[in-house]
Design a protein around this motif. Sequence first.
Motif, PDB file in Angstrom:
ATOM      1  N   UNK A  70       0.692  -1.215   0.012  1.00  0.00           N
ATOM      2  CA  UNK A  70       0.015   0.114  -0.072  1.00  0.00           C
ATOM      3  C   UNK A  70       0.928   1.230  -0.027  1.00  0.00           C
ATOM      4  N   UNK A  71       2.067   1.089   0.814  1.00  0.00           N
ATOM      5  CA  UNK A  71       2.945   2.352   0.870  1.00  0.00           C
ATOM      6  C   UNK A  71       3.476   2.844  -0.747  1.00  0.00           C
ATOM      7  N   UNK A  72       3.640   1.555  -1.282  1.00  0.00           N
ATOM      8  CA  UNK A  72       4.375   1.680  -2.595  1.00  0.00           C
ATOM      9  C   UNK A  72       3.305   2.234  -3.656  1.00  0.00           C
ATOM     10  N   UNK A  73       2.174   1.794  -3.500  1.00  0.00           N
ATOM     11  CA  UNK A  73       0.922   2.124  -4.290  1.00  0.00           C
ATOM     12  C   UNK A  73       0.520   3.861  -4.044  1.00  0.00           C
ATOM     13  N   UNK A  74       0.719   4.015  -2.897  1.00  0.00           N
ATOM     14  CA  UNK A  74       0.466   5.747  -2.682  1.00  0.00           C
ATOM     15  C   UNK A  74       1.719   6.461  -3.264  1.00  0.00           C
ATOM     16  N   UNK A  75       3.138   6.061  -3.039  1.00  0.00           N
ATOM     17  CA  UNK A  75       4.182   6.762  -3.858  1.00  0.00           C
ATOM     18  C   UNK A  75       4.117   6.698  -5.241  1.00  0.00           C
ATOM     19  N   UNK A  79       3.281  10.070  -7.714  1.00  0.00           N
ATOM     20  CA  UNK A  79       4.399  10.461  -9.080  1.00  0.00           C
ATOM     21  C   UNK A  79       3.518  10.621 -10.319  1.00  0.00           C
ATOM     22  N   UNK A  80       2.572   9.857 -10.184  1.00  0.00           N
ATOM     23  CA  UNK A  80       1.643   9.861 -11.574  1.00  0.00           C
ATOM     24  C   UNK A  80       0.814  11.127 -11.500  1.00  0.00           C
ATOM     25  N   UNK A  81       0.341  11.667 -10.298  1.00  0.00           N
ATOM     26  CA  UNK A  81      -0.549  12.674 -10.086  1.00  0.00           C
ATOM     27  C   UNK A  81       0.353  13.775 -10.436  1.00  0.00           C
ATOM     28  N   UNK A  82       1.695  13.763 -10.067  1.00  0.00           N
ATOM     29  CA  UNK A  82       2.693  15.061 -10.563  1.00  0.00           C
ATOM     30  C   UNK A  82       2.620  15.435 -11.954  1.00  0.00           C
ATOM     31  N   UNK A  83       2.852  14.006 -12.730  1.00  0.00           N
ATOM     32  CA  UNK A  83       2.865  14.179 -14.329  1.00  0.00           C
ATOM     33  C   UNK A  83       1.602  14.589 -14.534  1.00  0.00           C
TER      34      UNK A  83
END
Length: 298
Positions: A70-75, A79-83
């Motif tokens: 889940x922590x990797x998912x959020x990270x 990153x995708x949101x920044x893009x």
Amino acid sequence: MTNEEIEAFLVIVESGNISNAARKLFVSQSTLSQRLKRLEDSLGVELIYRNKGQKNIELTSKGTELIPLAQRWVSIYKDIHVIKENRTRLPITIAAIALVNEFTFVPLYNEVIQEYYGLDLTINTHHSDEIYQLVANHLADIGFVYSQLQLPEVITTPIYSEKMYLITNKTSTYYDGISVKDLDSEKEIYLKWGIDYEIWHEKRWGRNKPLLKVNTGASLIKYLNEPERWSIGPISLIESSKSKNNLVYYSLEEEPPLRICYQLVSRYSKPSKVKAIQIFQKAVQIFITTNELVSNNI
């Protein structure tokens, strides 16, 4: 399974119970419980034990296994949101001579970064011949110069003109409408403003040597600190310098040629740069039509 559900699970784990997690996320306990239940349903496993009367949560083995995932998912989601947020920010590099960058276009640049949110500006200052090469080699997307050269890779377009005036110290005895015949070339601070200007200048003063030759407007201004010294320059240079250098300017009876600024773009602009160039060119056109110091009459 959504990011909202994954985030709910991690906050519950961090907070230790549903009520504290709900306060952190500014939602009701029932809403948070529903998110957790949807996550469990989508995974097909229970993540926490539900014991009546138990305030703090207890993770199942699957719940414990899910934490690092889940922590990797959020990270990754961040990153995708920044893009996604930056998808319309188009990088563009401007190369221009000092006078354009440091005065004439300052209001334009401010307007672009405030209003044209899609552009990510980089502004660099160079000499004219360097700017031609930068544009030709795709190291600058748009250039602005005061001289016209012929390079097959570069499209050169005149975009605005400025009037040229006599510039001098306030203590000098010159006056508006003065004839070039009344200007002593031995008192001149000379800057080569271009081929047209050189031709005009030589017709008036021949090959007489000036007091000093310089190659930038900033240098020119520094040496007009003595009475009767004079130079000729565009209105943008004058307006950027007169208040702090005790300078005045006058029209000449024999008007110098207009100072023309040229826009440079590559004849073969990269496809990824075309949109940014078009946006900036439109901003330049609007700026020129509303700026009192420059004219689109060329």
